[in-house]
Design a protein around this motif. Structure first.
Motif, PDB file in Angstrom:
ATOM      1  N   ALA A 203      14.558  20.384 -31.135  1.00  9.16           N
ATOM      2  CA  ALA A 203      15.739  20.536 -31.467  1.00  9.16           C
ATOM      3  C   ALA A 203      16.142  21.920 -31.905  1.00  9.16           C
ATOM      4  N   ALA A 204      15.060  22.644 -32.443  1.00 11.64           N
ATOM      5  CA  ALA A 204      15.382  24.117 -32.813  1.00 11.64           C
ATOM      6  C   ALA A 204      15.366  24.852 -31.534  1.00 11.64           C
ATOM      7  N   ALA A 205      14.649  24.687 -30.524  1.00 12.57           N
ATOM      8  CA  ALA A 205      14.529  25.363 -29.261  1.00 12.57           C
ATOM      9  C   ALA A 205      16.011  25.144 -28.561  1.00 12.57           C
ATOM     10  N   VAL A 206      16.466  24.108 -28.458  1.00  8.34           N
ATOM     11  CA  VAL A 206      17.738  23.646 -27.993  1.00  8.34           C
ATOM     12  C   VAL A 206      18.894  24.469 -28.635  1.00  8.34           C
ATOM     13  N   LEU A 207      18.633  24.317 -30.239  1.00 10.31           N
ATOM     14  CA  LEU A 207      20.015  24.997 -30.848  1.00 10.31           C
ATOM     15  C   LEU A 207      19.892  26.653 -30.379  1.00 10.31           C
ATOM     16  N   VAL A 209      18.684  27.977 -27.906  1.00  9.49           N
ATOM     17  CA  VAL A 209      19.355  28.360 -26.441  1.00  9.49           C
ATOM     18  C   VAL A 209      20.970  28.142 -26.495  1.00  9.49           C
ATOM     19  N   TRP A 210      21.363  27.221 -27.025  1.00  8.29           N
ATOM     20  CA  TRP A 210      22.919  26.771 -26.950  1.00  8.29           C
ATOM     21  C   TRP A 210      23.726  27.862 -27.590  1.00  8.29           C
ATOM     22  N   LEU A 211      23.092  28.084 -28.939  1.00  8.65           N
ATOM     23  CA  LEU A 211      23.850  29.527 -29.511  1.00  8.65           C
ATOM     24  C   LEU A 211      23.891  30.818 -28.678  1.00  8.65           C
ATOM     25  N   GLY A 212      22.747  30.748 -28.089  1.00  6.72           N
ATOM     26  CA  GLY A 212      22.781  32.267 -27.226  1.00  6.72           C
ATOM     27  C   GLY A 212      23.551  32.152 -25.989  1.00  6.72           C
ATOM     28  N   VAL A 213      23.370  31.078 -25.220  1.00  7.58           N
ATOM     29  CA  VAL A 213      24.165  31.089 -24.178  1.00  7.58           C
ATOM     30  C   VAL A 213      25.567  30.783 -24.169  1.00  7.58           C
ATOM     31  N   SER A 214      25.896  29.882 -25.255  1.00 10.54           N
ATOM     32  CA  SER A 214      27.645  29.911 -25.515  1.00 10.54           C
ATOM     33  C   SER A 214      28.179  31.252 -25.943  1.00 10.54           C
ATOM     34  N   ALA A 215      27.317  32.216 -26.611  1.00  8.33           N
ATOM     35  CA  ALA A 215      27.671  33.488 -27.159  1.00  8.33           C
ATOM     36  C   ALA A 215      27.867  34.463 -25.916  1.00  8.33           C
ATOM     37  N   VAL A 216      26.880  34.248 -25.020  1.00 11.70           N
ATOM     38  CA  VAL A 216      27.029  35.229 -23.958  1.00 11.70           C
ATOM     39  C   VAL A 216      28.038  35.034 -22.943  1.00 11.70           C
ATOM     40  N   LEU A 217      28.354  33.568 -22.846  1.00 10.82           N
ATOM     41  CA  LEU A 217      29.440  32.984 -21.915  1.00 10.82           C
ATOM     42  C   LEU A 217      30.944  33.389 -22.483  1.00 10.82           C
ATOM     43  N   ALA A 218      31.004  33.387 -23.788  1.00  9.73           N
ATOM     44  CA  ALA A 218      32.273  33.716 -24.501  1.00  9.73           C
ATOM     45  C   ALA A 218      32.420  35.090 -24.546  1.00  9.73           C
ATOM     46  N   THR A 371      30.292  23.703 -29.876  1.00  7.61           N
ATOM     47  CA  THR A 371      29.078  24.454 -30.265  1.00  7.61           C
ATOM     48  C   THR A 371      28.655  24.193 -31.861  1.00  7.61           C
ATOM     49  N   ASP A 372      29.791  24.152 -32.536  1.00  4.49           N
ATOM     50  CA  ASP A 372      29.702  24.135 -34.168  1.00  4.49           C
ATOM     51  C   ASP A 372      29.078  22.969 -34.510  1.00  4.49           C
ATOM     52  N   ILE A 373      29.544  21.715 -33.788  1.00  7.07           N
ATOM     53  CA  ILE A 373      29.187  20.371 -34.002  1.00  7.07           C
ATOM     54  C   ILE A 373      27.905  20.295 -33.486  1.00  7.07           C
ATOM     55  N   GLY A 374      27.682  20.528 -32.324  1.00  6.91           N
ATOM     56  CA  GLY A 374      26.236  20.630 -31.610  1.00  6.91           C
ATOM     57  C   GLY A 374      25.205  21.318 -32.515  1.00  6.91           C
ATOM     58  N   VAL A 375      25.588  22.314 -33.171  1.00  6.37           N
ATOM     59  CA  VAL A 375      24.553  23.124 -33.856  1.00  6.37           C
ATOM     60  C   VAL A 375      24.200  22.104 -35.399  1.00  6.37           C
ATOM     61  N   VAL A 376      25.224  21.533 -35.756  1.00  6.32           N
ATOM     62  CA  VAL A 376      25.096  20.810 -37.040  1.00  6.32           C
ATOM     63  C   VAL A 376      24.119  19.715 -36.623  1.00  6.32           C
ATOM     64  N   VAL A 377      24.466  18.815 -35.547  1.00  9.01           N
ATOM     65  CA  VAL A 377      23.506  17.799 -35.147  1.00  9.01           C
ATOM     66  C   VAL A 377      22.145  18.092 -35.015  1.00  9.01           C
ATOM     67  N   LEU A 378      22.021  19.249 -34.128  1.00  8.49           N
ATOM     68  CA  LEU A 378      20.614  19.645 -33.724  1.00  8.49           C
ATOM     69  C   LEU A 378      19.755  20.072 -35.144  1.00  8.49           C
ATOM     70  N   ALA A 379      20.630  20.757 -35.916  1.00  9.46           N
ATOM     71  CA  ALA A 379      20.199  21.089 -37.181  1.00  9.46           C
ATOM     72  C   ALA A 379      19.537  19.903 -38.001  1.00  9.46           C
ATOM     73  N   THR A 380      20.326  18.884 -37.826  1.00  6.43           N
ATOM     74  CA  THR A 380      20.142  17.408 -38.753  1.00  6.43           C
ATOM     75  C   THR A 380      18.651  17.106 -37.832  1.00  6.43           C
ATOM     76  N   LEU A 381      18.744  16.842 -36.734  1.00  6.93           N
ATOM     77  CA  LEU A 381      17.737  16.460 -35.953  1.00  6.93           C
ATOM     78  C   LEU A 381      16.397  17.229 -36.444  1.00  6.93           C
ATOM     79  N   LEU A 382      16.488  18.653 -36.485  1.00  6.60           N
ATOM     80  CA  LEU A 382      15.448  19.209 -36.833  1.00  6.60           C
ATOM     81  C   LEU A 382      14.796  18.950 -38.203  1.00  6.60           C
TER      82      LEU A 382
END
Length: 398
Positions: A203-207, A209-218, A371-382
């Motif tokens: 979960a931490a790894a996906v979090l 990667v998601w943060l980094g990729v979304s930031a780069v795309l934006a 992404t913000d919702i995804g980060v919260v979900v992944l942090a909760t799973l973590l």
């Protein structure tokens, strides 16, 4: 604690960037467009007032309506800029100056118009005073306002496209801590895998990667909004304004009746800004639609230069009435008709690139969507995974 900190930093950071994209960047973009619109409206009003004055007596209805439309458009754009600024910024003094001086300018134009209708030569003096006020005070103030809004747009775009280093580093530290805990438990229990901790690590790894990729795309979309939107718009708007100034200079040269050398020099400089380095030729590397419009505008600019040369020959040869007809006539060879074609091509290119700006900003927001919702979900799973993994080990020792 690291998991909570990572989730909080990631979610807050993403939410801030989304707000910047949807709020600050879009708002600053709207204000920049409004400032350009204000500059264009005032420049066109000055050029139209001069052209209308040339006709003598009662000016053509079309020119009068165009002037009134320009003043109304300038007022609307000024209202947008005034309402959109938070106060205390670099361009606030410019806004105050424009608000105070615009009624003075319109009053001078109306006085010039009244005297011109009566055939009184004093009208020319009032019109020159109005044009001087426009060029020396109003347009410089609008330029200052435009630079301020452009700077705010760049700042907002930079903040929205910033990489979330703090959250990513926290995430990497969390992953490292989870790996170390698993290695420690593996040595103590002789069990290679702890399902809870493995899930937390994933979960931490996906979090991260998601943060980094979304930031780069934006950030990539925001860069595209500058390169494919706001920069071409600013360049094309500058050319359009230079053409408007040239149009006003052409009319003022004729109004001066032999004393317009200064206006003719200004015309030459303005047209150099249209046809020379930094002008229309500089847009040749843009997208096909912009390039096509720029090429068409370049052709009209060359026609205008030739028609202006003929106009000056008529005026210098004592054929003033014919020179005026060449400047304000409705035929396809008049400089008025040629200028209108040039202005239409530039307007189309500006609108096209403005749409590209809006599209890329929308895509930047799309890259961050969820992404913000995804980060919260992944942090909760973590957190849950880590808690379950450690709880299982503790239970084995009871």
């Amino acid at each position: 604690m690291l998991g909570v900190a990572t989730g909080a930093a990631g979610a807050v950071g993403v939410r801030q960037r989304i707000d910047l994209v949807n709020g600050a960047t879009a708002r600053s973009g709207d204000l920049t467009v409004a400032a350009q619109r204000l500059y264009r409206a005032l420049s066109d009003a000055d050029a139209t007032a001069a052209s209308a004055f040339l006709t003598g007596g009662v000016e053509p209805v079309a020119l009068r309506e165009r002037y009134q439309s320009d003043i109304a458009d300038a007022g609307a754009a000024l209202a947008v800029v005034s309402a959109g600024r938070a106060g205390g910024g670099r361009g606030d003094a410019a806004v105050v100056q424009i608000i105070g001086q615009l009624p003075v300018y319109t009053g001078l134009v109306e006085a010039a118009r009244a005297y011109n209708r009566q055939g009184v030569p004093l009208g020319g003096a009032y019109l020159r005073e109005a044009s001087g006020l426009m060029r020396e005070r109003l347009l410089p103030a609008v330029q200052e306002l435009y630079e301020a809004t452009s700077s705010e747009l760049d700042d907002a775009r930079g903040a929205a496209g910033a990489f979330p280093w703090f959250a990513v580093l926290l995430g990497l530290l969390t992953i490292a801590a989870l790996v170390m805990v698993q290695r420690y438990l593996a040595r103590r229990t002789n069990r290679l895998f702890n399902i809870g901790l493995v899930g937390a690590t994933a979960a931490a790894a996906v979090l991260v990667v998601w943060l980094g990729v979304s930031a780069v795309l934006a950030a990539g979309r925001l860069d595209a909004s500058r390169e494919q939107g706001s920069e071409p718009v600013a360049q094309l708007a500058g050319v359009r304004i230079a053409a408007l100034q040239a149009r006003a200079d052409e009319a003022h040269t004729l109004i001066a009746r032999g004393n317009g050398a200064r206006f003719e020099e200004d015309y030459v400089r303005a047209m150099a800004s249209v046809t020379g380095r930094g002008g229309l030729p500089a847009v040749s590397d843009a997208d096909p639609d912009t390039r096509s419009a720029a090429q068409a505008a370049t052709g009209e600019a060359q026609k205008w230069l030739a028609a202006h040369k003929n106009l000056r020959a008529l005026d210098d040869g004592g054929q003033y009435a014919q020179a005026v007809a060449a400047a304000v006539g409705t035929g396809p060879d008049s400089t008025a008709s040629i200028f209108n074609q040039l202005d239409e091509h530039l307007a189309a290119a500006i609108e096209h690139n403005g749409q590209r700006f809006d599209r890329e900003v929308g895509r930047a927001a799309g890259a961050l969507a969820g992404t913000d919702i995804g980060v919260v979900v992944l942090a909760t799973l973590l957190i849950v995974g880590a808690a379950l993994g450690i709880q299982r080990r503790l239970a084995e020792y009871r």
